[in-house]
Each structure stands twice: as structure tokens, then as C-alpha cells.
Design an enzyme around this catalytic site. Structure first.
Site, PDB file in Angstrom:
ATOM      1  N   TRP A 184      43.583  30.929  44.803  1.00 55.20           N
ATOM      2  CA  TRP A 184      44.160  31.937  43.914  1.00 55.20           C
ATOM      3  C   TRP A 184      45.666  31.976  44.200  1.00 55.20           C
ATOM      4  CZ3 TRP A 184      46.375  36.801  45.496  1.00 55.20           C
ATOM      5  CH2 TRP A 184      46.979  37.458  44.412  1.00 55.20           C
ATOM      6  N   GLU A 225      40.782  30.281  40.862  1.00 58.55           N
ATOM      7  CA  GLU A 225      40.635  31.653  40.355  1.00 58.55           C
ATOM      8  C   GLU A 225      41.813  32.047  39.464  1.00 58.55           C
ATOM      9  OE1 GLU A 225      40.670  34.624  43.456  1.00 58.55           O
ATOM     10  OE2 GLU A 225      40.095  36.246  42.098  1.00 58.55           O
ATOM     11  N   LYS A 227      43.930  34.686  36.696  1.00 56.22           N
ATOM     12  CA  LYS A 227      44.267  36.106  36.645  1.00 56.22           C
ATOM     13  C   LYS A 227      45.138  36.390  35.432  1.00 56.22           C
ATOM     14  CE  LYS A 227      45.799  39.809  39.676  1.00 56.22           C
ATOM     15  NZ  LYS A 227      46.070  40.218  41.051  1.00 56.22           N
ATOM     16  N   ASP A 258      36.890  36.410  38.556  1.00 52.64           N
ATOM     17  CA  ASP A 258      37.004  37.703  39.227  1.00 52.64           C
ATOM     18  C   ASP A 258      36.865  38.780  38.156  1.00 52.64           C
ATOM     19  OD1 ASP A 258      38.375  40.164  40.084  1.00 52.64           O
ATOM     20  OD2 ASP A 258      38.957  39.050  41.878  1.00 52.64           O
ATOM     21  N   HIS A 261      40.047  40.420  36.551  1.00 57.01           N
ATOM     22  CA  HIS A 261      41.194  39.602  36.160  1.00 57.01           C
ATOM     23  C   HIS A 261      41.321  39.341  34.670  1.00 57.01           C
ATOM     24  CE1 HIS A 261      42.074  37.862  40.400  1.00 57.01           C
ATOM     25  NE2 HIS A 261      41.979  39.176  40.376  1.00 57.01           N
ATOM     26  N   HIS A 286      34.021  36.566  41.960  1.00 56.85           N
ATOM     27  CA  HIS A 286      34.524  37.649  42.792  1.00 56.85           C
ATOM     28  C   HIS A 286      34.026  38.923  42.130  1.00 56.85           C
ATOM     29  CE1 HIS A 286      38.087  35.923  45.303  1.00 56.85           C
ATOM     30  NE2 HIS A 286      36.904  35.540  45.739  1.00 56.85           N
ATOM     31  N   ASP A 294      43.529  45.915  37.637  1.00 59.90           N
ATOM     32  CA  ASP A 294      42.802  45.131  38.635  1.00 59.90           C
ATOM     33  C   ASP A 294      42.854  45.849  39.981  1.00 59.90           C
ATOM     34  OD1 ASP A 294      41.560  43.004  39.955  1.00 59.90           O
ATOM     35  OD2 ASP A 294      43.486  42.061  40.392  1.00 59.90           O
ATOM     36  N   ASP A 296      40.583  46.659  42.239  1.00 61.99           N
ATOM     37  CA  ASP A 296      39.726  46.257  43.364  1.00 61.99           C
ATOM     38  C   ASP A 296      39.007  47.418  44.030  1.00 61.99           C
ATOM     39  OD1 ASP A 296      40.086  43.230  43.684  1.00 61.99           O
ATOM     40  OD2 ASP A 296      42.149  43.902  43.528  1.00 61.99           O
ATOM     41  N   ASP A 326      35.049  40.972  46.148  1.00 61.57           N
ATOM     42  CA  ASP A 326      36.496  41.116  46.286  1.00 61.57           C
ATOM     43  C   ASP A 326      36.913  42.535  45.926  1.00 61.57           C
ATOM     44  OD1 ASP A 326      39.171  40.781  46.549  1.00 61.57           O
ATOM     45  OD2 ASP A 326      39.422  39.402  44.852  1.00 61.57           O
TER      46      ASP A 326
HETATM   47  C1  RNT Z   1      43.779  38.851  43.649  1.00 59.30           C
HETATM   48  C2  RNT Z   1      42.592  37.966  43.702  1.00 59.30           C
HETATM   49  C3  RNT Z   1      42.271  37.354  45.035  1.00 59.30           C
HETATM   50  C4  RNT Z   1      42.528  38.300  46.189  1.00 59.30           C
HETATM   51  C5  RNT Z   1      42.095  37.751  47.533  1.00 59.30           C
HETATM   52  C6  RNT Z   1      42.619  38.574  48.658  1.00 59.30           C
HETATM   53  O1  RNT Z   1      43.892  39.541  42.485  1.00 59.30           O
HETATM   54  O2  RNT Z   1      41.487  38.651  43.203  1.00 59.30           O
HETATM   55  O3  RNT Z   1      40.985  36.873  45.032  1.00 59.30           O
HETATM   56  O4  RNT Z   1      41.933  39.542  45.987  1.00 59.30           O
HETATM   57  O5  RNT Z   1      42.462  36.447  47.624  1.00 59.30           O
HETATM   58 ZN    ZN Z   2      39.572  37.776  43.451  1.00 61.86          ZN
END
Ligand code: RNT
Ligand code: ZN
Length: 418
Positions: A184, A225, A227, A258, A261, A286, A294, A296, A326
Site C-alpha cells: 500500500w 492495495e 485507495k 480495503d 478505500h 482489509h 476512511d 478505520d 485493518d
Molecule cells: C491505509 C491502508 C493500509 C494501512 C496499513 C497500516 O489507508 O488501509 O492498509 O492501514 O498499512
Molecule cells: Zn488497508
């Protein structure tokens, strides 16, 4: 008082009425490994520059006491979390979580700097996944790493990427279980760029260099990955979804989705079936929870988590999919965050496994949308919780809220002492 087993037997009979075999579901769930992310334990700080700033456009908020400050503390916290989660799983490490007394930079890391993690993983019976860290480092210049216009910057990060794959290969060999290495790359612009193409071309070429060495996929599988945006990179992210769809499909790399994202109403659950059709590789996820951005947040039993689980189960994608988590919330007990998010992910999978999938498909195929709706609505009230509790009991982990007592005790005895 009815026991867990008695309640399970009642649930089993109820599910059997609609053609669902709970025993088969439990066996299936037992096989599913979740890759739990190390970075919930210390708010994505790591041990390379723990006092440095978290960059890359991600943010952890909150200052709940007890974050891990050393690899040993992090491992202790992880052990506590795994002891409260049914089944055998994996740990997802980031490069900045190296465990060494040597002063090494990201372009110098070697397997030996992760030896202690491997020894521990063997003891614990855990698999390992890996992530090169393309953020929180002074060589991330102007918000760019692998796509920076300056070759010296790109070369630094290319070296880091190459070394990360060697570490992953070492994990795979040592543990006898494939290591998924996720790339990523946060590179992007805060404001509208003039040239959207050149950074993408540079990212493509840098990745090609990193992946030039063939590594046996028995040991290491690379994932990429995408985003949509990051903090401070709101206008443009180089590694967008289209970029990595193209990259993954043409380079034969696994694509990682993810849940946070994409555009706020866009969901990854609806992408899995298409990816499964066109990607020769396994998929990786993720599992996260975006709240307005985003953010998390810890994964909860919401519609999207259940939809992701249903897609994996209904389309038989579990074996083809590496499930990673994640999220990073520093406002609550971090061990609890892991336990809640991981158990929810498993529980959502179980719920999906407790559907009469073939019958539902049959209703759809015969255009009986009435039954399809009636069944899927009725299923929401089926006693999946009793099956889950039985699964926990069978696996020797606390049932229901009992796990929280253990986290509280750990907090009192260990976390508040830090
Ligand atoms: C960031 C990504 C990535 C991170 C990790 C820490 O938006 O989701 O995966 O969260 O690498
Ligand atoms: Zn991620």
C-alpha cells in the site's frame, strides 16, 4: 438454566428445518484464518521511529492508556487477544515493527531483524503476513515515495520493497505457510494535479522493479492495495482502484480490497464476484469500517460486514481469499478492539454459513423472489448466536461477554502498569 450445548442443539434443529447443517458450518468456520493486524496494538507507531509522526494520510485518534511500546509488550497483548478468539489465525506485521537492537533503516532490513517474531509465531502456531511501510519516514518526500519524480527517492523505496519480499519469503519458509505481502503506497496530491499520468507511470515502473525477482508463491504472494484518498492527499491518490485493477491483472498480482478505500456509498462486497472472475490470483481483504471517511473504526456487525461474509460464502470464495483486518482505534482498550473486530468477522462468516445457500439460489433461479425475500428476512432472527457460543465453547475461549472480564483484568494487571 439451559446450557450452551442445549441451546446449540435447539438451534441445530431449527436450522435443520430449513436445510442448514450447523455441524458443517462449524467445521467450515474452524478452517478460516483471519490475519490480525499488529498495528491496532500501538496506534500504527511501530518500533523504527516510535516517536515520529504517523504520515501517509492515515490517522489514529485517542490516547487510551496501555499502548504497547516494545515488541515484547505487543506480543503479550497479541497473546491475550488470540486467547480470546476462537481458532488458529495469522498475524499481519508491518516493516516498522522489526525487533532488533541494531539501528537499521527501511532500505537495510533483513530477515534477521524479524527472527524474534518468527520464533514467537512458531511457538504460538500463527502464520505471518507482511507489509512494507511506505510512510512515517523522512524519505517520504512531499507526500511521495515510489512515484516521486526524484529517482533517489524512488530507489530508496524500491530497495525497501525488495527487502520486504525477502522477509516475507523467509516467513513463508520458516512457518510453512504462505506469507501475503501487501503493498500500500500512500502517494498523492492534496490539490488537483495537472499531470495524473506521470506519477502512475512511475509507480508502475517502481513496482515492476520491486517484483522483478521471482519468489516462489508457496512462500510469498504479493498483494496490491488501492485507495481513493488520504488525509492531505484528498484530490488524487496515485495508486487508485483502477490503477491496481490494471496492475494486478496484468502482472498477476493479488488485488487487496480495503473496505474503507472507496466512495462513501461504494462497497467492496459487490466487487468480490467480479474480481474472482478475472483475477487468476487469490484476493485479499482489509476488513475495516469507514465512518464518513476512511476512519478505520473497529469492525462491527453492520450490513457491509455481513455482505462481505455472504459474498465469500455464497460464491465459495473463502479458499481464494486472504482475510485481513485493518482498523486502529486509540480511544478504547486495544486488546478489546482486536477481540471485537476479529470475533465479529468470524461471527459474520458463521452467519453466512448458516444460510441455506443452495435453496436460496434455487429460489432466485426460478424467479421466486417472494420466497427469497421471505427467507432472507426470516433468517435474520434465527439463533446464530447459540451456534457461535457453542463454537467459542468448543474452542475453549470465553462465551459472550466473558472475554471482557479477562481484558479488564489484563488492563488492571498489565496495561495500566506501563
Ligand atoms: C491505509 C491502508 C493500509 C494501512 C496499513 C497500516 O489507508 O488501509 O492498509 O492501514 O498499512
Ligand atoms: Zn488497508
Amino acid at each position: 438454566m439451559t446450557t450452551i450445548t442445549e441451546r446449540y442443539e435447539l438451534a441445530k434443529a431449527k436450522y435443520a428445518e430449513i436445510g442448514v447443517d450447523t455441524e458443517a458450518a462449524l467445521q467450515k468456520l474452524q478452517q478460516v484464518k483471519i490475519s490480525m493486524h499488529c498495528w491496532q496494538g500501538d496506534d500504527v507507531k511501530g518500533f523504527l521511529t516510535p516517536d515520529g509522526e504517523l504520515t501517509g494520510g492515515i490517522m489514529s485518534t485517542g490516547n487510551y492508556p496501555g499502548a504497547a511500546h516494545t515488541p515484547a509488550q505487543l506480543r503479550a497483548d497479541l497473546e491475550k487477544a488470540y486467547s480470546l478468539i476462537p481458532g488458529k489465525h495469522k498475524l499481519n506485521l508491518h516493516a516498522i515493527y522489526l525487533d532488533t537492537d541494531e539501528a537499521v533503516d527501511l532500505d537495510q532490513i533483513e530477515p534477521k531483524h524479524f527472527e524474534k517474531w518468527v520464533t514467537w509465531a512458531k511457538e504460538q502456531g500463527l502464520g505471518l503476513d507482511f507489509n512494507p511501510t511506505f510512510f512515517s519516514h523522512p524519505m517520504m518526500k512531499d507526500g511521495f515515495t515510489l512515484s516521486h519524480p526524484d529517482k533517489a527517492v524512488r530507489d530508496y523505496w524500491i530497495e525497501h520493497g525488495k527487502r520486504s519480499r525477502k522477509i516475507a519469503e523467509y516467513f513463508g519458509k520458516e512457518l510453512g505457510e504462505t506469507c501475503y505481502t501487501n503493498f500500500w503506497v500512500p502517494d498523492g496530491f492534496k490539490d488537483n494535479p495537472i499531470d495524473r499520468l506521470s506519477p502512475r507511470k512511475r509507480l508502475m515502473e517502481s513496482l515492476d522493479e520491486i517484483f522483478a525477482e521471482e519468489i516462489d508463491e508457496q512462500y510469498n504472494v504479493d498483494t496490491v492495495e488501492s485507495k481513493l484518498f488520504g488525509l492531505g492527499a484528498e484530490a488524487y491518490t496515485v495508486g487508485s482502484h483502477e490503477f491496481y485493477m490494471g496492475y494486478g491483472l496484468t502482472r498477476n498480482k493479488a488485488i487487496l480490497l480495503d473496505a474503507g478505500h472507496f466512495h462513501p456509498t461504494e462497497v467492496i462486497s459487490n466487487k468480490l464476484s467480479s474480481l474472482a472472475l478475472f483475477s487468476k490470483k487469490n484476493l485479499m481483504l482489509h476488513v475495516s469500517r469507514p465512518v464518513r471517511w476512511d476512519s478505520d473504526h473497529v469492525v462491527i456487525m453492520d450490513d457491509e460486514l455481513q455482505d462481505i461474509a455472504k459474498e465469500l460464502v455464497r460464491n465459495d470464495l473463502l479458499e481464494k481469499t486472504a482475510i485481513g483486518l485493518d482498523f486502529f482505534d486509540a480511544t478504547i482498550n486495544r486488546v478489546a478492539a482486536w477481540v471485537i473486530g476479529t470475533r465479529n468477522t468470524q461471527k459474520a462468516l458463521l452467519k453466512a454459513m448458516l444460510e441455506p445457500t443452495d435453496q436460496l439460489k434455487e429460489m432466485e433461479n426460478s424467479f421466486d423472489f417472494t420466497s427469497r425475500l421471505a427467507y432472507t428476512e426470516e433468517l435474520k432472527d434465527f439463533p446464530y448466536g447459540d451456534v457461535w457460543n457453542y463454537f467459542c465453547e468448543q474452542n475453549g475461549v470465553p462465551v459472550g461477554l466473558d472475554w471482557l472480564k479477562e481484558v479488564r483484568a489484563y488492563e488492571e494487571n498489565v496495561l495500566t502498569e506501563r
